[in-house]
Design an enzyme around this catalytic site. Structure first.
Site, PDB file in Angstrom:
ATOM      1  N   GLN A 151       0.835  -1.202   0.000  1.00 19.75           N
ATOM      2  CA  GLN A 151       0.000   0.000   0.000  1.00 19.75           C
ATOM      3  C   GLN A 151       0.872   1.255   0.000  1.00 19.75           C
ATOM      4  OE1 GLN A 151      -2.819  -2.268   3.229  1.00 19.75           O
ATOM      5  NE2 GLN A 151      -3.124  -0.082   3.140  1.00 19.75           N
TER       6      GLN A 151
ATOM      7  N   ARG B  67      -7.764  -0.910   8.915  1.00 18.37           N
ATOM      8  CA  ARG B  67      -8.909  -0.044   8.622  1.00 18.37           C
ATOM      9  C   ARG B  67      -9.184   0.883   9.806  1.00 18.37           C
ATOM     10  NH1 ARG B  67     -13.579  -1.679   4.371  1.00 18.37           N
ATOM     11  NH2 ARG B  67     -14.352   0.440   4.042  1.00 18.37           N
ATOM     12  N   CYS B  68      -8.092   1.521  10.258  1.00 21.10           N
ATOM     13  CA  CYS B  68      -8.266   2.411  11.413  1.00 21.10           C
ATOM     14  C   CYS B  68      -7.052   3.317  11.429  1.00 21.10           C
ATOM     15  CB  CYS B  68      -8.307   1.560  12.679  1.00 21.10           C
ATOM     16  SG  CYS B  68      -7.138   2.017  13.947  1.00 21.10           S
TER      17      CYS B  68
ATOM     18  N   GLU C 221     -12.600   4.525   7.044  1.00 22.26           N
ATOM     19  CA  GLU C 221     -12.421   3.730   8.266  1.00 22.26           C
ATOM     20  C   GLU C 221     -13.468   4.007   9.329  1.00 22.26           C
ATOM     21  OE1 GLU C 221      -8.331   4.877   8.803  1.00 22.26           O
ATOM     22  OE2 GLU C 221      -7.674   3.099   7.696  1.00 22.26           O
TER      23      GLU C 221
END
Lengths: 291, 166, 811, 208
Positions: free
Chosen positions: C248, C395-396, C765
């Site tokens: 990513q 996802r945070c 998120e």
């Protein structure tokens, strides 16, 4: 994950398959749906030297109304049972279970025979067939023999089939009038094995129970009937107390192991609750004209 | 050990290859036939990213041996857009944002194709149970259900026009 | 390493002129027609055609001539000495070319260790001992995938098992040392604090009510459907290393790889093709990547390594694992006055957390949430255990899920303790819309918000008061129903370069736009989508600014040879950083276009005004030049003395983070027989400022909600007392299917960010942060009257069953 | 995982003790045991090929017996390793004579690790129970055979020719044991020493 090497055989007939089993012995495995065997091979936890693929054998997949019983070929796919009109109409317990085995894609390949012959206590069909009192037809080198389901499950992943025998047909007795049956399963999510499940087949007359067969899933090393729970029903009026007593008996007589699906104590109580729910649904179906 | 010659009709085209008995169908499709639209997402037959049609039935190709497809037919995502025209399901997934990373999409579409063939107007519940063998981590499934409903309507509309024409 | 909280007071001055109290609205702003498709349009995604036809290009789809395959031998022990590695039988297998061990990496230039994102060190391959179950021990390189898989079964490693330490509290006692490579023989990695302890103690001393609770946010896993993998392609002739990998953050990886391997950075090209979901799990460098690259260096051939699912679940991409003890103080009127939080972070065998380097506990100090309170103090300790290193920001935005779960659970416990309706309690304690920019007691400056509007909308959407009435009636009949609220505030868009860097690299992000003579454009960004739809949303941003139809703008990311330098996509930072860079680069182009238009129209620049896709003379719009005409002129008739071409690059350094928020309400029914929790309804109202593509935002929210449902009721990585991973396949790591996932109901409010060029905030998120406490609050709400105050997630049926039976409640 | 239980053996304490520590008897009783040698002072080494359902694995096992208090008690340490994973177990065994029988109680802890445990977690406990029961039955048969031989004045009989019990016998033994559980047996006094089954085997089936 990649399976190890093996010799592949694709017999065209049952006789040929049984001959191969006889010749190759314990290092050969039958490949039916393959959705238990192949994952074990991919993790190298199973490495058979030879596979005998019986998917090519034509006359092992059928659902036939044979008068007093339904004759189902061992290679009948779970999806065929799930969508079969005669099953939906006259074998609701089998239909209940058919929708809850693994997931729809696995049911396109998994077979009734594979599910039973594997004798995994977590599989759904053993309890259902115990509750129906089915008969399993095995074919060996010297011909076929009938095995009552009560004698079929012998040990942990051990059926009564001899190493050179193939399960070819399952015969499910047509439920009598004023009988009702149901399969109730609790799983953590779609596709998981049961935390517990109950298959209940009752005959009712005048509000009381005249016959009962109850099978349990994944709460013992060997699929077996809950005879204590059956005894709590037969000959009694199907009152709330009798139903509770049956649930308690099942919870006491099963022998669950602790794992990620729950503690022994929890699995026993879930068994109690599911047996009661299955009994009530079976009663409704019995009063509703039987099946 | 044992090598096998297999002849399979893949997306309408007959192909013949030498495979090991142990070659999994998903690797045969991806590596031998370079059809990389079918994906691998697990090793326990759970995720459904590898779903293809074998002899007209949707199966998880990671749990079938290539040798078992000999003499049969295999249909993969690459075979869906016949003649350059998108299949209603492909259109539906695009229209309704039924995908994000795209990795589960080929398997999801192949499963939905069989679902709609068996049940032309499924309810929301029937769709959710119908795709319960296919995991998606990005979408939360709402828009996948809408995409399949879109395709169902379009297929039904096509059906009725064909009846009128036929 | 401790961190001085005071140094962060002057952190985020708001630039002059940006008014903080901004209007909240419900309708999406659309200023361009469908043909241009700028912000606010539900544009169909440009990336979908390849995916729906199976033409995506993921790492495992890449085949290069002569490519070899690598597979990895892994430890069955969580803690053991390596006595010997016997690879003779493997090497004797036809097709096996090499077995790479820790010693080989050591000899190849001390590559057996590598830095982590938090400047700790992590083993690539061990030499003397393994420190977690499924740790990489050695790798086999072979001519075929199946041969490599056979070969790892023929490598025999002789271990001397050691006692592992699996419980972080046990680890803090330092009886068993995980990392004996460190001089200081301790498992304690760091201590970190935020907020004013003295002021907090004072507030607690004066409090009318104090509630306290301990909670564990369990270790969970990203489980994106594509696992990690790489094709390393070293060209010995040109000395060039091509790395196709699931990352990513391609640029940051290239720089780290150059520093570690000594290869010149211009000779390293990282290509991140299509990624099958990342969610933070594909940010770190995993040992498999380094060994694969070394294998290619050693063999001079391309080498492919693709993780199996069980390797992925057992060895990398884990998140959370925070053990929290929290106290909340409130005055007699039910106003929250203070918060005190102690936390132990289980980092596994190395601090490989994916945090900005100044924040060992990530942005955990956002934990005062949406509530206005006088004082708060947060103290966190990181500790080593015999588990895989990490944790990733799944996802945070770096530990915000842990912070929000804590504050939203504590708010519900305080409300119930006071016998108040949790909605009324929140409405009384929210930071008011006129208090922005709001200085939080732990040093954050919230850019904008309107928490009442979001909660009120959610309450209206499911008729909250009627639901409470239904609950009361049902409870009287012995039926168990629960209603849970979560009114969260997130902090995303890392981040301002004065405070945010990763391994020293500042966390700006970048965009580079080039307009072609025919008015079409190509734009490249420093981020890397894993499904978020950047090829569409970035095109819409540029279309909004320049009026070039989004369909005419090609967007590219992920190739470090072409894309401008950026820090990648995670922590909902793409829109706030690279999205802003795209807008700023477009504005530079618009400024140059104005000069060319003035030249073409023979007027002064000030006589011109911009209108959607053209510069026109003020007062006579028929005198204008469209962006397409200007683009053609930039190459065919540009003013003398001005350089030709029409392109611009922007490296955007955000002045502040953005603070998206929302209110979620969850309704559950509980089965008294089995303890199962059924989510009957879930309403999510989100506010992420101005929206680029409502369809994409809905997809992000629905996907995030299911990834919030997962840890709330289903997912957890379970270890036995020996450190053995018991949930190492998707048969036991329970990723929800379409059946478990409810039919999500979405609503929105829009409160623009005052400092972002587009008024937009990150959103990817929020749902994963906000959903777990809403579900947990609903279950506890249903059982509060039975004497239960808290249940740790995942709230399995057995946990609920035990509460019921202990309270004498039967089926 | 805790493993504990009790068993009644039909023979005297001394006789059972000798039967127990005879490697040949052990080899004949442990499921899939292909070789078990005494390699040192109270130390055995052996190969076990375990098959349960479709899954099988070969383990090389080291066994040490410690704090031996003949003929009353001892502790056994097991370290079995193989491709599918490993098993580490410790078992404390106590014997007590009870008339003509010997009463065994055992408790211990077993750790199963590696691919075996991560994939087959659901079956560790049931497999362990099955293997322990099967081993105990095998030992009891050996004890009964020795008692009969002593009464008839002959030498202790050699273990049955086919060393490893076949799959079917393994199944029959388990079924018999399970059946015994079903019938609410009167409280059985338990007498004779038994060896804790060394290797726990886990069957893995993922999905039907």
């Amino acid at each position: 994950m990649i399976p190890g090497e093996f010799e592949y055989h694709a017999p065209a007939s049952v006789a040929e398959a049984v001959g191969l089993l006889d010749r190759l012995g314990e290092d050969a495995k039958i490949l039916a749906g393959g959705h238990s065997l192949i994952p074990a091979m991919r993790f190298r936890l199973a490495a058979p030297e030879a596979l005998i693929d019986i998917n090519g054998i034509a006359d092992l997949s059928y659902i036939r109304d044979a008068g007093n019983h339904l004759a189902v070929g061992a290679m009948t796919r779970e999806a065929e049972l799930e969508h079969s009109a005669v099953v939906l109409e006259r074998f609701p317990m089998l239909a209940d279970a058919g929708r809850l085995i693994a997931d729809p894609l696995v049911r396109n390949r998994g077979t009734l025979g594979g599910n039973l012959a594997h004798a995994d206590p977590a599989n759904d069909h053993p309890a259902v067939m115990l509750a129906y009192g089915a008969t399993l037809v095995a074919q060996g080198p010297s011909g076929t023999r009938e095995i009552g389901v009560d004698d079929f499950f012998v040990g942990l992943f051990e059926s009564a089939l001899a190493p050179n025998e193939l399960l070819v047909e399952v015969r499910i007795p047509v439920p009598g009038p004023s009988s009702g049956s149901a399969y109730v399963k609790m799983e953590r999510k779609v596709g998981d094995y049961a935390i517990s499940a109950a298959a209940v087949n009752l005959t009712v007359s005048g509000g009381s129970c005249t016959a009962a067969r109850i099978g349990l899933t994944n709460v013992s090393a060997v699929p077996r009937r809950a005879t204590g729970a059956e005894a709590a029903l037969v000959g009694n009026a199907l009152t709330d107390d009798a139903i509770e007593a049956a649930g308690r008996a099942a919870a006491q007589e099963c022998d669950p192991s602790a794992d990620l699906r729950g503690s022994v104590e929890y699995k026993r109580d879930v068994t109690r609750v599911l047996v009661k729910r299955a009994i009530r649904t079976a009663m409704e179906r019995a009063q509703g004209g039987g099946s | 050990m044992s090598k096998h010659t297999v002849t399979v009709t893949v997306n309408g085209q007959e192909v013949t290859r030498e495979v090991d008995a142990r070659t999994l169908l998903v690797h045969f499709v991806r590596e031998d036939l370079d059809l990389t639209g079918t994906h691998i997402g697990c090793d326990t037959t759970n995720c459904g990213a590898c779903t293809v049609h074998l002899n007209g039935t949707a199966v998880k190709s990671c749990t079938v041996f290539a040798v078992q497809a000999d003499g049969g037919t295999v249909e993969t995502i690459e075979g869906l857009a016949a003649g350059g025209e998108l299949h209603p399901l492909q259109e539906g997934f695009w229209e309704k944002h039924g995908l994000q990373c795209g990795y589960c999409t080929p398997g999801m579409i192949m499963t939905a194709k069989e679902l709609l063939a068996n049940n032309p107007s499924p309810s929301e519940d029937e769709i959710r149970w119908g795709i319960s063998g296919n995991l998606c981590r990005c979408t939360g499934y709402n828009k996948i259900v809408e995409a399949i409903q879109y395709a169902a309507e379009k297929l039904r509309a096509q059906e009725s026009t064909e009846e009128v024409v036929a | 390493m401790t961190h001085n909280p005071d140094s962060r007071q002057e952190m985020h001055p708001v630039p002059e002129g940006a008014s903080a109290t901004v209007e909240t609205t419900d309708d999406v702003r659309v200023t361009t027609p469908d043909t241009i498709c700028g912000m606010g349009h539900r544009m169909k995604r440009k990336e979908d055609p390849r995916f729906i036809q199976g033409k995506g290009r993921y790492v495992d789809d890449i085949k290069l001539p002569g490519m070899l395959y690598m597979d990895i031998v892994r430890s069955p022990y969580a803690h053991a000495k390596i006595l010997s590695i016997d690879a003779s039988e493997a090497l004797a297998t036809p097709g096996v070319l090499a077995v790479i061990t820790g010693k080989d990496l050591q000899e190849a230039g001390d590559l057996h260790w590598m830095p982590t994102l938090m400047s700790d060190t992590q083993m690539v391959l061990p030499i003397d001992k393994v420190v977690y179950y499924a740790q990489e021990v050695c790798a086999v390189v072979a001519t075929e995938r199946y041969i490599a898989a056979d070969a790892i079964e023929k490598v025999f490693v002789d271990y001397e098992p050691l006692d592992p330490v699996v419980d972080p509290f046990e680890a803090m006692k330092d009886e068993i040392i995980v990392r004996d490579d460190k001089e200081e023989k301790t498992n304690h990695i760091w201590h970190w604090e935020a907020g004013d302890e003295a002021a907090t103690d004072q507030v607690f001393a004066e409090a009318a009510t104090v509630v306290e609770e301990s909670m564990h946010i369990p270790r969970i896993h990203v489980a994106s459907i594509e696992t990690c993998g790489m094709v390393a392609n070293y060209d010995p002739v040109m000395g060039k290393m091509q790395l196709y990998m699931t990352t990513q953050a391609p640029h940051a990886i290239r720089t780290v790889f150059a520093l570690v391997s000594g290869l010149p950075e211009q000779k390293i090209q990282v290509i991140s093709p299509d990624i099958g979901g990342g969610f933070g799990g594909k940010v770190p460098v995993y040992p498999g990547y380094v060994v694969c690259a070394v294998a290619s260096l050693v063999t001079g051939k391309p080498v492919k390594w693709i993780e199996d699912r069980s390797e992925n679940l057992q060895a990398d991409s884990f998140a959370r694992d925070y053990h929290i003890k929290a106290q909340m103080a409130a005055d007699a009127d039910g106003r929250i006055t203070g918060l005190r939080v102690k936390t132990l972070a289980d980092n596994g065998a190395a601090d490989a957390a994916a945090n900005p380097s100044k924040f060992p506990a990530g942005l955990y100090s956002i934990c005062t949430g949406s509530y206005d309170m006088k004082a708060a103090h947060v103290a966190v300790d990181g500790v080593y255990t015999n588990k895989p290193p990490g944790g990733v920001a799944y996802r945070c935005s770096f530990r915000v899920t842990e912070a929000v779960h804590m504050i939203e659970r504590m708010a519900d416990i305080m409300a119930h303790e006071r016998g108040e309706d949790p909605a009324d309690f929140r409405l009384r304690n929210f930071i008011g819309p006129d208090q922005f920019p709001y200085e939080s007691p732990t040093g954050w400056e919230y850019d904008s918000g309107n928490y009442e509007a979001a909660l009120q909308k959610a309450m209206d959407m499911l008729d909250y008061r009627a639901l409470r009435q239904e609950q009361a009636e049902k409870r009287a009949r012995g039926e168990l129903m629960g209603i849970g609220i979560s009114s969260f505030t997130e902090v995303v868009g890392a981040g301002p370069s004065r405070d945010f860097d990763i391994l020293g690299i500042k966390m700006f992000d970048s965009a580079e736009i080039r307009i072609h003579p025919t008015g079409k454009a190509i734009a490249r960004f420093g981020t890397k989508s894993q499904g978020q739809g950047h090829e569409t949303t970035y095109a819409q941003i540029i279309a909004e600014e320049l009026g070039i139809p989004a369909a005419d703008i090609e967007v590219e990311e992920g190739d470090t040879d072409t894309a401008p330098y950026g820090l990648g996509t995670y922590a909902s930072r793409s829109t706030p950083t690279a999205g802003a860079a795209g807008a700023m680069a477009a504005r530079k182009i618009k400024a140059k276009a104005r000069k060319i238009a003035a030249y073409l129209l023979e007027v002064g620049e000030d006589d011109l005004e911009w209108e959607t896709d053209r510069w026109q003379v003020k007062g006579s719009p028929d005198q204008h030049k469209t962006i397409q005409e200007i683009s053609f002129a930039a190459y065919t008739n540009h003013p003398q003395g001005m350089e030709a071409g029409l392109e611009a690059t922007d490296y955007y350094d955000p002045p502040n983070l953005t603070f998206p928020f929302g209110s979620y309400i969850c309704v559950v029914d509980i089965d008294k027989g089995t303890g199962e929790v059924h989510v009957r309804r879930f309403v999510a109202v989100d506010d992420c400022g101005h929206i680029i593509n409502p369809m994409v935002v809905e997809g992000q929210i629905e996907g995030g909600l299911t990834q919030g449902l997962a840890p709330a009721l289903y997912e957890e990585i379970v270890y036995d007392e020996y450190g053995q991973n018991l949930t190492g396949t998707l048969a036991d790591y329970l990723v929800p299917t379409a059946v478990e996932s409810p039919k999500w109901e979405l609503g929105k409010t829009i409160t623009p960010s005052p400092h972002h060029p587009l008024g937009a905030k990150g959103v990817g998120e929020s749902p994963t942060v906000g959903a777990p406490p809403a579900i947990a609050n609903a279950v506890v709400d249903a059982l509060w009257h039975l004497g239960v105050r808290h249940i740790d997630i995942p709230i399995t049926p057995e946990k609920v069953w035990r509460v019921l039976r202990n309270a004498g409640v039967n089926d | 995982m805790n493993v504990s239980g009790d068993y009644v053996f039909e023979g005297s304490q001394d006789l059972v003790w000798d039967t127990l520590l005879d490697p040949e008897v052990l080899a004949s009783v442990l499921p899939g045991c292909e070789k078990l040698e005494l390699v040192g002072e109270d130390e055995y080494e052996g190969d076990l090929k375990i098959k349960v359902g479709p899954v099988q694995g070969t383990f090389s096992a080291k066994v040490n017996l410690v704090n031996i208090d003949k003929p009353n008690a001892y502790t056994m340490k097991v370290d079995g390793r193989g491709a599918p994973g490993f098993v580490k177990a410790t078992g404390n065994l106590r014997l007590a004579a009870d008339g003509g029988q010997t009463n065994l109680t055992y408790d211990g802890d077993a750790q199963v690790g590696g691919r075996l445990a991560s994939v087959g977690q659901r079956l560790i406990e049931s497999s362990a129970k099955a293997i322990i029961k099967q081993t105990m039955d095998g030992l009891n048969n050996a004890v009964v055979a020795r008692v009969a031989a002593e009464e008839a004045g002959e030498e202790a009989p050699p273990p049955p020719a086919d060393a490893a019990p076949s799959q079917a016998e393994f199944a029959a033994a388990v079924a018999k044991e399970v059946a015994k559980d079903l019938i609410p047996a009167p409280v059985r006094t338990v007498g004779i020493v038994v060896i804790l089954a060394l290797v726990l085997f886990v069957l893995y089936t993922l999905v039907t």
